[in-house]
Design a protein around this motif. Structure first.
Motif, short mmCIF file in Angstrom:
data_model
loop_
_atom_site.label_atom_id
_atom_site.label_comp_id
_atom_site.label_asym_id
_atom_site.label_seq_id
_atom_site.Cartn_x
_atom_site.Cartn_y
_atom_site.Cartn_z
N ASP A 187 -58.72 12.63 -49.33
CA ASP A 187 -58.41 14.06 -49.32
C ASP A 187 -56.98 14.37 -49.73
O ASP A 187 -56.69 15.48 -50.18
N GLY A 188 -56.08 13.40 -49.54
CA GLY A 188 -54.69 13.65 -49.89
C GLY A 188 -53.97 12.36 -50.19
O GLY A 188 -54.36 11.28 -49.73
N LEU A 189 -52.93 12.47 -51.04
CA LEU A 189 -52.11 11.31 -51.36
C LEU A 189 -50.65 11.67 -51.13
O LEU A 189 -50.16 12.68 -51.66
N PHE A 190 -49.97 10.86 -50.34
CA PHE A 190 -48.51 10.98 -50.22
C PHE A 190 -47.93 10.18 -51.37
O PHE A 190 -48.26 8.99 -51.54
N THR A 191 -47.05 10.81 -52.14
CA THR A 191 -46.48 10.09 -53.27
C THR A 191 -45.01 10.44 -53.46
O THR A 191 -44.60 11.58 -53.22
N ASP A 192 -44.25 9.43 -53.90
CA ASP A 192 -42.85 9.66 -54.26
C ASP A 192 -42.76 10.32 -55.63
O ASP A 192 -41.69 10.74 -56.06
N PHE A 193 -43.89 10.35 -56.36
CA PHE A 193 -43.96 10.89 -57.71
C PHE A 193 -44.98 12.04 -57.76
O PHE A 193 -46.01 11.93 -58.45
N PRO A 194 -44.72 13.15 -57.05
CA PRO A 194 -45.70 14.25 -57.12
C PRO A 194 -45.90 14.74 -58.55
O PRO A 194 -46.98 15.19 -58.92
N GLN A 195 -44.85 14.63 -59.39
CA GLN A 195 -44.95 15.05 -60.80
C GLN A 195 -45.97 14.19 -61.53
O GLN A 195 -46.67 14.66 -62.43
N ALA B 36 -64.34 7.53 -41.78
CA ALA B 36 -63.43 8.62 -41.37
C ALA B 36 -64.09 9.97 -41.65
O ALA B 36 -64.08 10.87 -40.79
N HIS B 37 -64.69 10.09 -42.81
CA HIS B 37 -65.34 11.36 -43.15
C HIS B 37 -66.51 11.64 -42.20
O HIS B 37 -66.71 12.77 -41.77
N GLN B 38 -67.26 10.57 -41.87
CA GLN B 38 -68.37 10.78 -40.93
C GLN B 38 -67.87 11.24 -39.57
O GLN B 38 -68.54 11.96 -38.85
N ALA B 39 -66.64 10.81 -39.22
CA ALA B 39 -66.06 11.23 -37.94
C ALA B 39 -65.42 12.61 -38.05
O ALA B 39 -64.80 13.09 -37.10
N GLY B 40 -65.54 13.23 -39.23
CA GLY B 40 -64.99 14.58 -39.41
C GLY B 40 -63.51 14.59 -39.71
O GLY B 40 -62.85 15.62 -39.60
N LEU B 41 -62.97 13.43 -40.10
CA LEU B 41 -61.52 13.33 -40.36
C LEU B 41 -61.23 13.41 -41.85
O LEU B 41 -61.99 12.86 -42.66
N ARG B 42 -60.12 14.05 -42.19
CA ARG B 42 -59.65 13.97 -43.57
C ARG B 42 -58.89 12.66 -43.71
O ARG B 42 -58.38 12.11 -42.72
N VAL B 43 -58.80 12.16 -44.94
CA VAL B 43 -58.11 10.89 -45.18
C VAL B 43 -56.97 11.13 -46.17
O VAL B 43 -57.20 11.50 -47.32
N ASN B 44 -55.73 10.94 -45.68
CA ASN B 44 -54.54 11.11 -46.53
C ASN B 44 -53.82 9.77 -46.58
O ASN B 44 -53.42 9.25 -45.54
N VAL B 45 -53.64 9.23 -47.77
CA VAL B 45 -53.15 7.86 -47.90
C VAL B 45 -51.68 7.84 -48.32
O VAL B 45 -51.28 8.61 -49.19
N TRP B 46 -50.91 6.93 -47.74
CA TRP B 46 -49.50 6.77 -48.13
C TRP B 46 -49.25 5.33 -48.53
O TRP B 46 -49.98 4.46 -48.08
N THR B 47 -48.29 5.05 -49.32
CA THR B 47 -47.61 5.93 -50.25
C THR B 47 -48.05 5.45 -51.62
O THR B 47 -47.90 4.27 -51.92
N VAL B 48 -48.59 6.33 -52.41
CA VAL B 48 -49.32 5.92 -53.62
C VAL B 48 -48.56 6.42 -54.86
O VAL B 48 -48.51 7.63 -55.11
N ASN B 49 -47.98 5.50 -55.60
CA ASN B 49 -47.17 5.85 -56.78
C ASN B 49 -47.80 5.37 -58.08
O ASN B 49 -47.44 5.85 -59.15
N ASP B 50 -48.68 4.39 -57.98
CA ASP B 50 -49.28 3.79 -59.18
C ASP B 50 -50.47 4.64 -59.64
O ASP B 50 -51.38 4.92 -58.84
N PRO B 51 -50.48 5.06 -60.91
CA PRO B 51 -51.56 5.94 -61.38
C PRO B 51 -52.95 5.32 -61.22
O PRO B 51 -53.91 6.03 -60.92
N GLY B 52 -53.05 4.00 -61.40
CA GLY B 52 -54.35 3.34 -61.25
C GLY B 52 -54.86 3.47 -59.81
O GLY B 52 -56.04 3.75 -59.57
N GLN B 53 -53.95 3.28 -58.87
CA GLN B 53 -54.34 3.43 -57.46
C GLN B 53 -54.65 4.88 -57.12
O GLN B 53 -55.58 5.17 -56.36
N MET B 54 -53.88 5.79 -57.72
CA MET B 54 -54.16 7.22 -57.48
C MET B 54 -55.60 7.52 -57.92
O MET B 54 -56.38 8.12 -57.18
N GLU B 55 -55.93 7.08 -59.12
CA GLU B 55 -57.26 7.37 -59.65
C GLU B 55 -58.36 6.75 -58.80
O GLU B 55 -59.37 7.38 -58.51
#
Ligand code: G3P
Ligand code: MG
Length: 314
Positions: free
Chosen positions: A293-301, A266-285
């Motif tokens: 480039d971005g994470l959609f999360t139910d827990f922005p805090q 995706a990056h080679q194609a010039g696209l940003r990558v925003n993943v949904w929906t990520v709530n688990d800290p291990g997966q976030m990391e």
């Protein structure tokens, strides 16, 4: 007089700073999915406000449908039963489809009490929702917002918004036009990105509003990223589910292998990558490390705390 030694020291310091900066991954965009959905009724003005104030998100995500009278309204499901009191208020209008109700009817519904009763993320039980918020959510005053009201709040909060158009083109022939008109009237088109699972709608949006960026939502890893997502759809971002990137639908690791190859393509194609929906800290990391480039999360805090910790640790 210039002293070679001082010059060398300065050069070494600059190189060290440069190397350090290069070593930092770009900050990931914290996107409050349907607002701060874990601590407030999803897709409501309080959820958006809390996403920014308490969640410290960089952007909110919301979902748009059209009412019976063609007004863009903010709600996720295509029926009203789960997140409003429509079944009690209008018992004879089953299955309570959003597009069978006028905007006035939709805005008369209680869109907050269900959250206090259901506590869908167990955050009330965990003591994470203060009494004053609970009082507001169960007051009967929290409503389904119009897109217009949500955009006014985005402007007031000085933030950005991902508007997801819910994909019922057969039901909503004018959806793209109406949403674009609302966004242009809001005066904050430059803070908006559109997304949709229905890629025909993305093509329509490209034609009607080429200046507003689009993201392709995908649930399958089958799309040629350059030829299809970047070139044909003209999208700036590729928004896969976390399943597409190798994690299963639970909020825990289950032996999924992270699909670094898809992120890199995706990056080679010039696209940003925003993943949904990520709530688990291990997966976030793991996803941050992989360079998304971005994470959609139910827990922005939770994500903002993790990013702060990471920044301190560097
Ligand atoms: O945009 C990410 C996410 O919102 C897509 O799925 O069903 O939550 O709208 P959904
Ligand atoms: Mg959505």
């Amino acid at each position: 007089m210039f002293r070679p030694l001082c010059g060398l020291v300065l050069l070494a310091a600059l190189l060290a700073v440069g190397a350090d900066l290069r070593a930092q991954p770009a900050p990931v965009l914290n996107i409050a999915h349907r607002g701060a959905r874990s601590i407030a009724p999803e897709n409501t003005l309080p959820a958006f406000r809390l996403g920014i104030t308490r969640g410290k998100a960089d952007m909110i995500e919301l979902d748009v449908h059209l009412s019976k009278d063609g007004i863009p309204v903010v709600i996720h499901d295509d029926t009203l039963e789960r997140t409003t009191d429509a079944a009690d208020r209008f018992p004879h209008r089953k299955p309570w489809r959003v597009f069978d109700f006028t905007a006035a009817e939709l805005m008369s519904l209680d869109a907050g009490t269900w959250f206090v009763q259901a506590d869908p993320f167990n955050q009330i039980r965990a003591g994470e929702v203060p009494p004053e918020d609970l009082a507001l959510f169960s007051s009967g005053r929290v409503r389904i917002p119009t897109l217009k009201a949500a955009l006014a709040l985005v402007k007031e909060l000085d933030t950005r918004v991902n508007i997801e158009l819910k994909n019922f083109p057969a039901f909503y022939p004018g959806l793209a036009d109406k949403v674009v008109a609302e966004v242009r009237a809001s005066g904050i088109a430059d803070r908006v990105i559109f997304s949709c699972f229905d890629h025909e709608i993305l093509v329509q949006l490209r034609r009607i509003a080429p200046e507003i960026p689009r993201a392709a939502l995908v649930e399958d890893p089958v799309y040629p990223l350059k030829e299809y997502v970047a070139d044909l759809l003209g999208a700036v971002a590729f928004n896969p589910s976390r399943d597409v990137l190798g994690f299963d639908s639970q909020d825990f690791h289950h032996g999924g292998r992270l699909r670094q190859d898809i992120i890199d393509q995706a990056h080679q194609a010039g696209l940003r990558v925003n993943v949904w929906t990520v709530n688990d800290p291990g997966q976030m990391e793991a996803l941050i490390k992989a360079g998304v480039d971005g994470l959609f999360t139910d827990f922005p805090q939770r994500l903002s705390a993790l990013l702060l910790e990471g920044a301190k640790g560097r």
